[in-house]
Each structure stands twice: as C-alpha cells, then as structure tokens.
Design an enzyme around this catalytic site. Sequence first.
Site, mmCIF file in Angstrom:
data_model
loop_
_atom_site.group_PDB
_atom_site.id
_atom_site.type_symbol
_atom_site.label_atom_id
_atom_site.label_comp_id
_atom_site.label_asym_id
_atom_site.label_seq_id
_atom_site.Cartn_x
_atom_site.Cartn_y
_atom_site.Cartn_z
ATOM 1 N N ASN A 44 -17.247 26.183 -43.319
ATOM 2 C CA ASN A 44 -18.035 25.459 -44.345
ATOM 3 C C ASN A 44 -17.967 25.804 -45.975
ATOM 4 O OD1 ASN A 44 -20.177 27.969 -43.494
ATOM 5 N ND2 ASN A 44 -21.451 26.465 -44.149
ATOM 6 N N GLU A 46 -20.281 25.395 -49.603
ATOM 7 C CA GLU A 46 -21.302 24.989 -50.082
ATOM 8 C C GLU A 46 -21.765 24.984 -51.609
ATOM 9 O OE1 GLU A 46 -25.429 27.220 -48.582
ATOM 10 O OE2 GLU A 46 -24.337 25.994 -47.522
ATOM 11 N N CYS A 55 -18.014 20.818 -44.476
ATOM 12 C CA CYS A 55 -17.956 21.445 -43.505
ATOM 13 C C CYS A 55 -17.075 22.196 -42.663
ATOM 14 C CB CYS A 55 -18.894 20.565 -42.484
ATOM 15 S SG CYS A 55 -20.510 19.739 -41.998
ATOM 16 N N GLU A 57 -15.323 21.883 -39.849
ATOM 17 C CA GLU A 57 -14.076 21.133 -39.537
ATOM 18 C C GLU A 57 -13.453 20.734 -40.285
ATOM 19 O OE1 GLU A 57 -17.610 21.042 -39.085
ATOM 20 O OE2 GLU A 57 -18.891 20.433 -37.462
ATOM 21 N N CYS A 88 -21.762 17.916 -37.032
ATOM 22 C CA CYS A 88 -22.954 16.213 -37.619
ATOM 23 C C CYS A 88 -21.831 15.451 -37.571
ATOM 24 C CB CYS A 88 -22.945 16.964 -39.055
ATOM 25 S SG CYS A 88 -21.502 16.391 -40.186
ATOM 26 N N CYS A 91 -18.467 14.802 -39.614
ATOM 27 C CA CYS A 91 -17.412 15.347 -39.145
ATOM 28 C C CYS A 91 -17.226 14.488 -37.998
ATOM 29 C CB CYS A 91 -18.153 16.922 -38.704
ATOM 30 S SG CYS A 91 -17.879 17.594 -39.606
#
Length: 135
Positions: A44, A46, A55, A57, A88, A91
């Site tokens: 990830n 940010e 993310c 993934e 999430c 994803c």
Amino acid sequence: MTLTEEELITRAIAARETAYAPYSNYKVGCALTTGDGSVFEGANVENASYGLCVCAERSAIVAAVLAGHRNIASLVVVTQSSPPAAPCGICRQTINEFVDDPASLQIILVNVDGERRDISFHELFPFGFRGEHLT
Ligand SMILES: [Zn+2]
C-alpha cells in the site's frame, strides 16, 4: 519457475515491508502469480490526501498488467490484522477484472503472526460486475 504457497507468502511479507503507510501505520503486502507463473508484488502507498491511497493488491495488479499479464492465478495478502484481513471492495472489483474464472481463484490471507485464512474469490466477491455485462 512456480513458487510454492509458502514462497509466495514470503514474497508478500517482504513486499509489505516496502509499504508507505505513515498515516495509518497499517502496512499491507501482496504477492500474486499469473498464469505463466510470473510473480508480482505490491504494497500500500498512502497519501496525505487520503483519497489517493493505493492498496497493496491494486499496486501488484498494476505491476502485472504493465508487464503484460492479465490473468491472476493466485494471490496472497499480508496484513497485521487478526484474523487476517480480506481485500477491500475496490480491490475485489479490480481482482475480478483480471481473473479468467473467479470460482477457481483461491486467495490466501495471512498476518504477520502467521495466522492464515484461505478463501475462494467467488466467496469473497460473488456476482461481480464483469466486462461481458457491457456487451
Ligand atoms: Zn484495497
């Protein structure tokens, strides 16, 4: 070369260490294989503008697609949650785009303490929207 599940988990754990998560301190790593056995990792990333966070993934999937691969064969996600957290919603939809048969993909969720949960992608994301719906 095809990695074992344990080797793929090790790659995802290593990828997690590259995460950029100064705001949440919630690091996530991902490693996936494609149909030919190629491996791609993601973590990830940010941003101070939270909506721009990416993310693990999706960063792994983008790496695979940029290398010309569009078929996820296996996928590992590593978090610090107990039980291990699942991808999430965004994803899940992104994974759905790059899986030939959603019913055949097994996803391995692990955490840094070694807990593991295997789940089928179909169970995680039934009735996903796919490109064939647009025709
Ligand atoms: Zn996500």
